[in-house]
Design a protein around this motif. Structure first.
Motif, PDB file in Angstrom:
ATOM      1  N   SER A   1      51.839  48.047  46.038  1.00 26.08           N
ATOM      2  CA  SER A   1      50.632  48.686  45.307  1.00 26.08           C
ATOM      3  C   SER A   1      51.207  48.867  43.841  1.00 26.08           C
ATOM      4  O   SER A   1      50.352  48.166  42.919  1.00 26.08           O
ATOM      5  N   MET A   2      52.380  49.101  43.485  1.00 25.63           N
ATOM      6  CA  MET A   2      52.682  48.881  41.979  1.00 25.63           C
ATOM      7  C   MET A   2      53.133  47.664  41.782  1.00 25.63           C
ATOM      8  O   MET A   2      52.563  47.370  40.595  1.00 25.63           O
ATOM      9  N   ARG A   3      53.339  46.687  42.557  1.00 25.45           N
ATOM     10  CA  ARG A   3      53.450  45.330  42.084  1.00 25.45           C
ATOM     11  C   ARG A   3      52.030  44.643  41.679  1.00 25.45           C
ATOM     12  O   ARG A   3      51.992  44.104  40.891  1.00 25.45           O
ATOM     13  N   LEU A   4      50.985  45.102  42.678  1.00 24.92           N
ATOM     14  CA  LEU A   4      49.660  44.629  42.282  1.00 24.92           C
ATOM     15  C   LEU A   4      49.179  45.047  41.074  1.00 24.92           C
ATOM     16  O   LEU A   4      48.642  44.290  40.237  1.00 24.92           O
ATOM     17  N   GLN A   5      49.536  46.161  40.859  1.00 22.18           N
ATOM     18  CA  GLN A   5      49.247  46.836  39.486  1.00 22.18           C
ATOM     19  C   GLN A   5      49.712  45.908  38.258  1.00 22.18           C
ATOM     20  O   GLN A   5      49.073  45.756  37.486  1.00 22.18           O
ATOM     21  N   LEU A   6      50.925  45.884  38.584  1.00 22.12           N
ATOM     22  CA  LEU A   6      51.669  44.792  37.727  1.00 22.12           C
ATOM     23  C   LEU A   6      51.091  43.478  37.302  1.00 22.12           C
ATOM     24  O   LEU A   6      50.855  42.906  36.101  1.00 22.12           O
ATOM     25  N   ILE A   7      50.774  42.965  38.476  1.00 23.45           N
ATOM     26  CA  ILE A   7      50.272  41.692  38.482  1.00 23.45           C
ATOM     27  C   ILE A   7      48.865  41.618  37.819  1.00 23.45           C
ATOM     28  O   ILE A   7      48.435  41.002  36.948  1.00 23.45           O
ATOM     29  N   ARG A   8      48.110  42.813  38.095  1.00 22.69           N
ATOM     30  CA  ARG A   8      46.760  42.785  37.706  1.00 22.69           C
ATOM     31  C   ARG A   8      46.575  42.888  36.083  1.00 22.69           C
ATOM     32  O   ARG A   8      45.908  42.361  35.684  1.00 22.69           O
ATOM     33  N   LYS A   9      47.787  43.591  35.646  1.00 20.59           N
ATOM     34  CA  LYS A   9      47.749  43.624  34.064  1.00 20.59           C
ATOM     35  C   LYS A   9      47.803  42.166  33.689  1.00 20.59           C
ATOM     36  O   LYS A   9      47.460  42.059  32.463  1.00 20.59           O
ATOM     37  N   GLN A  10      48.468  41.372  34.059  1.00 18.25           N
ATOM     38  CA  GLN A  10      49.119  40.092  33.691  1.00 18.25           C
ATOM     39  C   GLN A  10      47.682  39.172  33.972  1.00 18.25           C
ATOM     40  O   GLN A  10      47.738  38.082  33.170  1.00 18.25           O
ATOM     41  N   VAL A  11      46.996  39.332  34.984  1.00 20.91           N
ATOM     42  CA  VAL A  11      45.840  38.403  35.215  1.00 20.91           C
ATOM     43  C   VAL A  11      44.734  38.898  34.209  1.00 20.91           C
ATOM     44  O   VAL A  11      44.268  39.960  34.166  1.00 20.91           O
ATOM     45  N   GLN A  12      44.196  37.708  33.476  1.00 19.20           N
ATOM     46  CA  GLN A  12      43.016  37.659  32.572  1.00 19.20           C
ATOM     47  C   GLN A  12      41.541  37.533  33.363  1.00 19.20           C
ATOM     48  O   GLN A  12      40.400  37.999  32.805  1.00 19.20           O
ATOM     49  N   ASP A  13      41.576  36.690  34.152  1.00 21.66           N
ATOM     50  CA  ASP A  13      40.444  36.272  34.863  1.00 21.66           C
ATOM     51  C   ASP A  13      39.755  37.449  35.410  1.00 21.66           C
ATOM     52  O   ASP A  13      40.276  38.124  36.168  1.00 21.66           O
ATOM     53  N   PRO A  14      38.436  37.829  35.032  1.00 25.97           N
ATOM     54  CA  PRO A  14      37.930  38.800  35.649  1.00 25.97           C
ATOM     55  C   PRO A  14      37.511  38.941  37.106  1.00 25.97           C
ATOM     56  O   PRO A  14      37.580  39.941  37.937  1.00 25.97           O
ATOM     57  N   ASP A  15      37.330  37.517  37.801  1.00 20.71           N
ATOM     58  CA  ASP A  15      37.015  37.607  39.190  1.00 20.71           C
ATOM     59  C   ASP A  15      38.296  38.116  39.704  1.00 20.71           C
ATOM     60  O   ASP A  15      38.188  38.812  40.906  1.00 20.71           O
ATOM     61  N   VAL A  16      39.563  37.676  39.467  1.00 22.78           N
ATOM     62  CA  VAL A  16      40.769  37.677  40.190  1.00 22.78           C
ATOM     63  C   VAL A  16      41.020  38.966  39.725  1.00 22.78           C
ATOM     64  O   VAL A  16      41.408  39.892  40.827  1.00 22.78           O
ATOM     65  N   ARG A  17      40.842  39.795  38.751  1.00 21.95           N
ATOM     66  CA  ARG A  17      41.037  41.145  38.540  1.00 21.95           C
ATOM     67  C   ARG A  17      39.965  42.132  39.340  1.00 21.95           C
ATOM     68  O   ARG A  17      40.641  42.900  40.083  1.00 21.95           O
ATOM     69  N   ALA A  18      38.822  41.779  39.676  1.00 25.98           N
ATOM     70  CA  ALA A  18      37.828  42.481  40.348  1.00 25.98           C
ATOM     71  C   ALA A  18      38.590  42.549  41.712  1.00 25.98           C
ATOM     72  O   ALA A  18      38.500  43.398  42.584  1.00 25.98           O
ATOM     73  N   SER A  19      38.978  41.162  42.499  1.00 22.07           N
ATOM     74  CA  SER A  19      39.529  41.126  43.690  1.00 22.07           C
ATOM     75  C   SER A  19      40.802  41.975  43.811  1.00 22.07           C
ATOM     76  O   SER A  19      40.902  42.714  45.035  1.00 22.07           O
ATOM     77  N   LEU A  20      41.660  41.843  42.840  1.00 26.17           N
ATOM     78  CA  LEU A  20      42.953  42.787  42.816  1.00 26.17           C
ATOM     79  C   LEU A  20      42.397  44.291  42.818  1.00 26.17           C
ATOM     80  O   LEU A  20      43.333  44.959  43.553  1.00 26.17           O
TER      81      LEU A  20
END
Ligand SMILES: Nc1ncnc2c1ncn2[C@@H]1O[C@H](COP(=O)(O)OP(=O)(O)OP(=O)(O)O)[C@@H](O)[C@H]1O
Ligand SMILES: [Mg+2]
Length: 645
Positions: free
Chosen positions: A443-462
């Motif tokens: 979960s923590m890794r995913l949160q880190l990844i989410r912070k780096q992702v800019q694409d809103p669709d990907v962020r919504a999936s994350l």
């Protein structure tokens, strides 16, 4: 109560017919008679006395005092002095009478007859020998008076002297005639008396022997001895040549005793007419010429007999007992009434003694039967006791093995419960250490990844992914709690139950009242929690209740929990056990009992359910202690390395 002392002197001594006391009494009467006669003559014929009336009365009184005093004294004196006193009084009688004769005319005294009366009375009252002795004494005294008078040694009134037939030869002849007459009377009386005495003595001896027989009979306890003793004694005393006693306790006459030339012959059953008559008249029958044709049984028992005495024997209530038949000796031409009476009386006594002995036999027989019965009962009792002992020992064996089985079962259940708790603890630890750490790390890794992702669709999936990871972490933490609630260890039972209910996420309203003054030991707390957990689980699963009330209280040195719901209720089984495939109710009971407590369920359809259970403060079993598992708050920082490890 004072017992009257037997009057020893009133019983005649052996050889005496009349007792000394009776004799003295009778002689006192005689003396009183003498005194009366003397005083009467002195009063009514004053011409005949040669002394004053006063002197006559004085001498008479002096005579009477010892004579009358002796009668009561004899009762207190011992025999020897009493006999001596009695003899002395007889001599004194002679002196008094001689003086009276002297004083009333000497040889011509009208009271000379008193000397004769004295001799006759003494002979009859005492004995012929005493009578003769008294006659000798009296004649001696009479002679002394007469000779003294003849010799002029003692004075005599002129008038009286003139009446004498004369002095010298005539006088002596007259005196001798008087003495001879006295002796004639004395000898005649003595002869008559001695015949009587002999007869009486013989009767007394007979009675003595028969009394000895009575004592012998009374001492016997064997009924068979009594008729034999009676028959032998009667024959011996009265000289009967043959005799028989027919009787039996059953009224069927049999020969009980026989005395004859040979053995008793057999007789046909039944009664002879003379026997019937004796019983009917209740009197002794005298058979003069025995006719064997008429009385065949007696004829057989007494062959060639002429005369027989047939005495009927009765028991105390007039019940017929038997017959006593005796054959008088051949030379006896008659049997005295006295003999018959004596035989009847002694035979009656023997009949009673026989009856007593038969009764005694019967009592002994009954006693023997009773004793045998008692022995049987005791034997029966003993065998019963043995059987009971065997059965008791079998039962106690069974009980022991039951207890052993129960013990083993408890141990097994205890081990299972322990194993279950340990296993839960281990699983809770494993879930916490591995899956939870890894999922938290992911979960923590995913949160880190989410912070780096800019694409809103990907962020919504994350975001969605993170949401489901958080849900998984929550489920895992709930599982850890269910498996091992650490809040139980840290905060106590009430918070643990509240958290348990909260985690169930049901609409059920929980009303919890915590009256624990102190928290139970950790083992007891785990047990209380597990049982409550199952009860609350049942409420949630089956009760369809709106509200559940939990009360935690302390009583009877332990902890009591009551869980009451307002649900549909059910009919609980008599014994708290679950249906096949359902373990909840059984496990609640098992756990409570394992700890030395109890668990009860009260319920009725549509009336809700109440589960109450109590555990002692010190639980008897040990369950796995609560090892605190470190809770990790969602979102807390977790070292990945640590998580990875
Ligand atoms: N509070 C309750 N309200 C209504 N019915 C109950 C309640 N508690 C128990 N029951 C009834 O008693 C039955 C037996 O309960 P038990 O706890 O032994 O088994 P279970 O709950 O059915 O299964 P398990 O506990 O083994 O998962 C239940 O199936 C239910 O019908
Ligand atoms: Mg259940």
């Amino acid at each position: 109560m004072k017992l009257a002392r037997p009057r020893a002197r009133s019983r005649p001594e052996p050889g005496e017919l009349v007792s000394l006391e009776e004799r003295v009494g009778s002689l006192s009467f005689m003396r009183a008679g003498f005194a009366l006669a003397v005083l009467a003559l002195g009063s009514f014929a004053p011409d005949l006395r040669g002394v004053s009336m006063g002197l006559l009365t004085l001498v008479t009184c002096v005579y009477l005092v010892p004579a009358l005093a002796l009668a009561p004294a004899v009762r207190t004196l011992s025999r020897e002095p009493a006999v001596l006193a009695s003899g002395a009084l007889l001599l004194f009688d002679g002196l008094y009478l001689t003086w009276v004769i002297y004083a009333t005319g000497g040889v011509e005294s009208p009271l000379r007859f008193l000397l004769f009366v004295h001799v006759v009375a003494v002979t009859l009252i005492a004995s012929s020998r005493t009578g003769l002795k008294v006659a000798a004494w009296n004649s001696l005294l009479l002679l002394v008076v007469l000779y003294a008078q003849a010799g002029g040694i003692i004075g005599t009134k002129e008038t009286l002297i003139s009446a004498l037939p004369g002095q010298g030869e005539h006088f002596r002849l007259f005196a001798m005639l008087n003495v001879a007459a006295l002796w004639a009377v004395a000898l005649a009386t003595a002869a008559f008396s001695s015949v009587n005495e002999r007869e009486l003595r013989a009767q007394k001896v007979d009675l003595h022997q028969l009394s000895a027989m009575v004592r012998e009979i009374d001492a016997r306890t064997d009924a068979a001895d009594i008729p034999r003793i009676l028959l032998d004694k009667l024959c011996e005393v009265f000289g009967f040549t043959r005799g028989v006693i027919l009787a039996s306790p059953e009224q069927d006459l049999a020969v009980l005793a026989y005395r004859g030339e040979a053995e008793a012959p057999l007789i046909v059953p039944g009664l002879d007419p003379v026997m019937e008559r004796a019983w009917k008249d209740r009197h002794t029958q005298l058979v003069k010429d025995l006719d064997p044709g008429l009385d065949p049984r007696l004829g057989a028992l007494f062959p060639f007999a002429g005369r027989l005495v047939i005495v009927p024997l009765f028991l105390d209530r007039g019940q017929r007992l038997g017959i006593l038949a005796l054959e008088p000796p051949g030379n006896a031409d008659r049997i005295k009434r006295w003999t018959v009476t004596v035989i009847e009386q002694f035979a009656a006594h023997a009949a009673m003694a026989m009856q007593n002995a038969w009764l005694l036999d019967e009592i002994r027989h009954r006693l023997e039967e009773n004793r045998a019965l008692q022995r049987e009962l005791m034997a029966e009792n003993m065998s019963l006791e043995v059987a009971v002992d065997e059965r008791t020992s079998e039962l106690s064996d069974s009980l022991r093995s039951l207890r052993q089985v129960e013990d083993a079962r408890r141990k097994l259940v205890s081990r299972l419960v322990n194993a279950q708790e340990e296993e839960r603890l281990r699983i809770a630890g494993d879930i916490h250490d591995d899956p939870v750490q890894k999922v938290v790390a992911a979960s923590m890794r995913l949160q880190l990844i989410r912070k780096q992702v800019q694409d809103p669709d990907v962020r919504a999936s994350l975001d969605k992914l993170l949401e489901s990871i958080r849900a998984s972490i929550f489920s895992l933490r709930h599982m850890i709690f269910e498996l091992h609630p650490s809040v139980l260890e840290h905060e106590g039972l009430a918070p643990a139950l509240r958290e348990h209910m909260a985690k169930l996420e049901s609409d059920l309203e929980l009303e919890l009242q915590d009256d624990f003054e102190e928290q139970p030991s950790s083992e007891t707390r785990v047990l209380l929690f597990r049982i409550a957990q199952e009860a609350l689980g049942n409420v949630r699963k089956h009760a369809r209740a709106k509200k559940v009330q939990v009360h935690l209280g302390q009583e009877d040195g332990g902890y009591k929990v009551e869980i009451r719901d307002d649900g549909v209720g059910f009919t609980p089984p008599q014994v708290l056990s679950s249906a096949p495939g359902h373990l909840g109710l059984s496990s609640m009971r098992e756990r409570a009992e394992l700890a030395g407590g109890w668990c009860k369920v009260h319920s009725l359809p549509d009336c809700g359910t109440t589960v109450e259970f109590w555990l002692p403060a010190t639980a008897l079993t040990s369950v796995a202690k609560i090892e605190p598992v470190e809770e990790i708050e969602p979102g807390a920082d977790v070292h990945l390395g640590a998580a990875a490890s």
